[in-house]
Design a protein around this motif. Structure first.
Motif, PDB file in Angstrom:
ATOM      1  N   PRO A   1       0.829  -1.194   0.000  1.00  0.00           N
ATOM      2  CA  PRO A   1       0.000   0.000   0.000  1.00  0.00           C
ATOM      3  C   PRO A   1       0.868   1.250   0.000  1.00  0.00           C
ATOM      4  CG  PRO A   1       0.086  -0.886   2.213  1.00  0.00           C
ATOM      5  CD  PRO A   1       0.851  -1.838   1.328  1.00  0.00           C
ATOM      6  N   LYS A   2       0.345   2.302  -0.533  1.00  0.00           N
ATOM      7  CA  LYS A   2       1.080   3.559  -0.665  1.00  0.00           C
ATOM      8  C   LYS A   2       1.108   4.298   0.665  1.00  0.00           C
ATOM      9  CE  LYS A   2       3.169   6.533  -3.322  1.00  0.00           C
ATOM     10  NZ  LYS A   2       4.558   6.265  -3.606  1.00  0.00           N
ATOM     11  N   PHE A   3       2.289   4.733   1.058  1.00  0.00           N
ATOM     12  CA  PHE A   3       2.464   5.510   2.281  1.00  0.00           C
ATOM     13  C   PHE A   3       2.845   6.941   1.925  1.00  0.00           C
ATOM     14  CE2 PHE A   3       3.003   1.334   4.109  1.00  0.00           C
ATOM     15  CZ  PHE A   3       2.619   1.463   5.429  1.00  0.00           C
ATOM     16  N   HIS A   4       2.407   7.878   2.737  1.00  0.00           N
ATOM     17  CA  HIS A   4       2.850   9.271   2.665  1.00  0.00           C
ATOM     18  C   HIS A   4       2.974   9.737   4.111  1.00  0.00           C
ATOM     19  CE1 HIS A   4       3.538  13.237   1.114  1.00  0.00           C
ATOM     20  NE2 HIS A   4       2.611  13.717   1.918  1.00  0.00           N
ATOM     21  N   VAL A   5       4.148   9.454   4.707  1.00  0.00           N
ATOM     22  CA  VAL A   5       4.317   9.672   6.141  1.00  0.00           C
ATOM     23  C   VAL A   5       5.603  10.430   6.444  1.00  0.00           C
ATOM     24  CG1 VAL A   5       3.000   7.651   6.863  1.00  0.00           C
ATOM     25  CG2 VAL A   5       5.414   7.404   6.357  1.00  0.00           C
ATOM     26  N   SER A   6       5.619  11.027   7.622  1.00  0.00           N
ATOM     27  CA  SER A   6       6.821  11.662   8.157  1.00  0.00           C
ATOM     28  C   SER A   6       7.179  10.935   9.447  1.00  0.00           C
ATOM     29  CB  SER A   6       6.558  13.137   8.449  1.00  0.00           C
ATOM     30  OG  SER A   6       5.622  13.257   9.505  1.00  0.00           O
ATOM     31  N   LYS A   7       8.354  11.238   9.980  1.00  0.00           N
ATOM     32  CA  LYS A   7       8.724  10.557  11.221  1.00  0.00           C
ATOM     33  C   LYS A   7       7.787  10.956  12.356  1.00  0.00           C
ATOM     34  CE  LYS A   7      12.515  13.654  12.540  1.00  0.00           C
ATOM     35  NZ  LYS A   7      13.953  13.690  12.828  1.00  0.00           N
ATOM     36  N   ARG A   8       7.292  12.169  12.332  1.00  0.00           N
ATOM     37  CA  ARG A   8       6.352  12.614  13.367  1.00  0.00           C
ATOM     38  C   ARG A   8       5.038  11.834  13.285  1.00  0.00           C
ATOM     39  NH1 ARG A   8       5.479  17.073  16.890  1.00  0.00           N
ATOM     40  NH2 ARG A   8       3.576  16.518  17.971  1.00  0.00           N
ATOM     41  N   SER A   9       4.520  11.666  12.073  1.00  0.00           N
ATOM     42  CA  SER A   9       3.256  10.936  11.931  1.00  0.00           C
ATOM     43  C   SER A   9       3.429   9.473  12.331  1.00  0.00           C
ATOM     44  CB  SER A   9       2.716  11.050  10.508  1.00  0.00           C
ATOM     45  OG  SER A   9       3.572  10.433   9.577  1.00  0.00           O
ATOM     46  N   LEU A  10       4.614   8.915  12.091  1.00  0.00           N
ATOM     47  CA  LEU A  10       4.862   7.529  12.483  1.00  0.00           C
ATOM     48  C   LEU A  10       4.936   7.385  14.003  1.00  0.00           C
ATOM     49  CD1 LEU A  10       7.463   6.408   9.809  1.00  0.00           C
ATOM     50  CD2 LEU A  10       5.029   5.873   9.912  1.00  0.00           C
ATOM     51  N   ARG A  11       5.594   8.323  14.662  1.00  0.00           N
ATOM     52  CA  ARG A  11       5.654   8.277  16.134  1.00  0.00           C
ATOM     53  C   ARG A  11       4.250   8.371  16.719  1.00  0.00           C
ATOM     54  NH1 ARG A  11      10.011  12.228  15.891  1.00  0.00           N
ATOM     55  NH2 ARG A  11       8.448  13.744  16.511  1.00  0.00           N
ATOM     56  N   ASP A  12       3.450   9.284  16.180  1.00  0.00           N
ATOM     57  CA  ASP A  12       2.078   9.443  16.661  1.00  0.00           C
ATOM     58  C   ASP A  12       1.261   8.173  16.426  1.00  0.00           C
ATOM     59  OD1 ASP A  12       2.718  12.014  17.422  1.00  0.00           O
ATOM     60  OD2 ASP A  12       1.715  12.972  15.712  1.00  0.00           O
ATOM     61  N   ARG A  13       1.430   7.565  15.254  1.00  0.00           N
ATOM     62  CA  ARG A  13       0.674   6.349  14.933  1.00  0.00           C
ATOM     63  C   ARG A  13       1.082   5.198  15.842  1.00  0.00           C
ATOM     64  NH1 ARG A  13      -4.199   5.197  12.766  1.00  0.00           N
ATOM     65  NH2 ARG A  13      -4.230   3.038  12.130  1.00  0.00           N
ATOM     66  N   LEU A  14       2.380   5.060  16.103  1.00  0.00           N
ATOM     67  CA  LEU A  14       2.837   3.985  16.981  1.00  0.00           C
ATOM     68  C   LEU A  14       2.266   4.167  18.387  1.00  0.00           C
ATOM     69  CD1 LEU A  14       4.520   1.434  17.329  1.00  0.00           C
ATOM     70  CD2 LEU A  14       6.468   2.889  17.904  1.00  0.00           C
ATOM     71  N   ASN A  15       2.277   5.386  18.888  1.00  0.00           N
ATOM     72  CA  ASN A  15       1.694   5.642  20.211  1.00  0.00           C
ATOM     73  C   ASN A  15       0.204   5.317  20.229  1.00  0.00           C
ATOM     74  OD1 ASN A  15       4.062   6.438  21.471  1.00  0.00           O
ATOM     75  ND2 ASN A  15       3.830   8.557  20.809  1.00  0.00           N
ATOM     76  N   LEU A  16      -0.503   5.664  19.165  1.00  0.00           N
ATOM     77  CA  LEU A  16      -1.929   5.357  19.073  1.00  0.00           C
ATOM     78  C   LEU A  16      -2.161   3.847  19.073  1.00  0.00           C
ATOM     79  CD1 LEU A  16      -4.888   6.401  18.488  1.00  0.00           C
ATOM     80  CD2 LEU A  16      -4.339   5.957  16.099  1.00  0.00           C
ATOM     81  N   LEU A  17      -1.383   3.113  18.276  1.00  0.00           N
ATOM     82  CA  LEU A  17      -1.546   1.658  18.208  1.00  0.00           C
ATOM     83  C   LEU A  17      -1.246   1.004  19.557  1.00  0.00           C
ATOM     84  CD1 LEU A  17       0.077   0.916  14.735  1.00  0.00           C
ATOM     85  CD2 LEU A  17      -2.357   0.858  15.310  1.00  0.00           C
ATOM     86  N   ILE A  18      -0.203   1.466  20.227  1.00  0.00           N
ATOM     87  CA  ILE A  18       0.145   0.900  21.536  1.00  0.00           C
ATOM     88  C   ILE A  18      -0.958   1.189  22.549  1.00  0.00           C
ATOM     89  CG2 ILE A  18       1.742   1.131  23.483  1.00  0.00           C
ATOM     90  CD1 ILE A  18       3.990   1.452  21.378  1.00  0.00           C
ATOM     91  N   ASN A  19      -1.478   2.414  22.550  1.00  0.00           N
ATOM     92  CA  ASN A  19      -2.557   2.757  23.486  1.00  0.00           C
ATOM     93  C   ASN A  19      -3.823   1.958  23.209  1.00  0.00           C
ATOM     94  OD1 ASN A  19      -0.969   4.570  24.900  1.00  0.00           O
ATOM     95  ND2 ASN A  19      -1.608   6.315  23.654  1.00  0.00           N
ATOM     96  N   ARG A  20      -4.150   1.757  21.929  1.00  0.00           N
ATOM     97  CA  ARG A  20      -5.320   0.931  21.585  1.00  0.00           C
ATOM     98  C   ARG A  20      -5.128  -0.506  22.055  1.00  0.00           C
ATOM     99  NH1 ARG A  20      -6.778   2.489  15.338  1.00  0.00           N
ATOM    100  NH2 ARG A  20      -7.683   4.534  15.754  1.00  0.00           N
ATOM    101  N   TYR A  21      -3.918  -1.026  21.866  1.00  0.00           N
ATOM    102  CA  TYR A  21      -3.626  -2.395  22.273  1.00  0.00           C
ATOM    103  C   TYR A  21      -3.747  -2.538  23.789  1.00  0.00           C
ATOM    104  CZ  TYR A  21      -1.075  -6.674  23.229  1.00  0.00           C
ATOM    105  OH  TYR A  21      -0.719  -7.914  23.687  1.00  0.00           O
ATOM    106  N   LYS A  22      -3.202  -1.596  24.537  1.00  0.00           N
ATOM    107  CA  LYS A  22      -3.283  -1.646  26.001  1.00  0.00           C
ATOM    108  C   LYS A  22      -4.734  -1.588  26.466  1.00  0.00           C
ATOM    109  CE  LYS A  22       1.219   0.369  27.064  1.00  0.00           C
ATOM    110  NZ  LYS A  22       1.919   1.544  27.626  1.00  0.00           N
TER     111      LYS A  22
END
Length: 104
Positions: free
Chosen positions: A60-81
């Motif tokens: 799939p096509k990505f259009h991301v920055s390092k900031r958006s990736l950090r935010d997404r990882l935090n969101l995924l971890i919080n959802r998982y918890k």
């Protein structure tokens, strides 16, 4: 008197799908992200590498920055918890972990 009109192009935010999340989690796992200190220049370079690798993908096509990736990882971890906490509170539930959950 000449007036110039400039158009500012803003790109729409990327829509994250399950396949985006799985590829992102795989990229985080194979990187040396957690071997570097939080907030260090080395960690910033690792985030840059992850963003660059994902942006190179065609499907799939990505259009991301390092900031958006950090935010997404935090969101995924919080959802998982939250999901784990909810499953622990519910009695009699036998949770099935999907690929993304097993990586988090």
């Amino acid at each position: 008197m000449m007036t110039s009109t400039s158009t500012i192009t803003t790109s729409k935010p990327m829509k994250w799908s399950d396949s985006h999340d799985i590829l992102f989690a795989r990229e985080v796992l194979v990187s040396s992200l957690y071997e570097t200190r939080n907030g260090s220049p080395e960690r910033g370079k690792v985030w840059d590498e992850i963003a660059e690798n994902l942006n190179k993908l065609e499907s799939p096509k990505f259009h991301v920055s390092k900031r958006s990736l950090r935010d997404r990882l935090n969101l995924l971890i919080n959802r998982y918890k939250a999901k784990v906490r909810e499953e622990d509170l519910a009695s009699g539930i036998s949770p099935d972990d999907d690929e993304l959950s097993s990586m988090l």
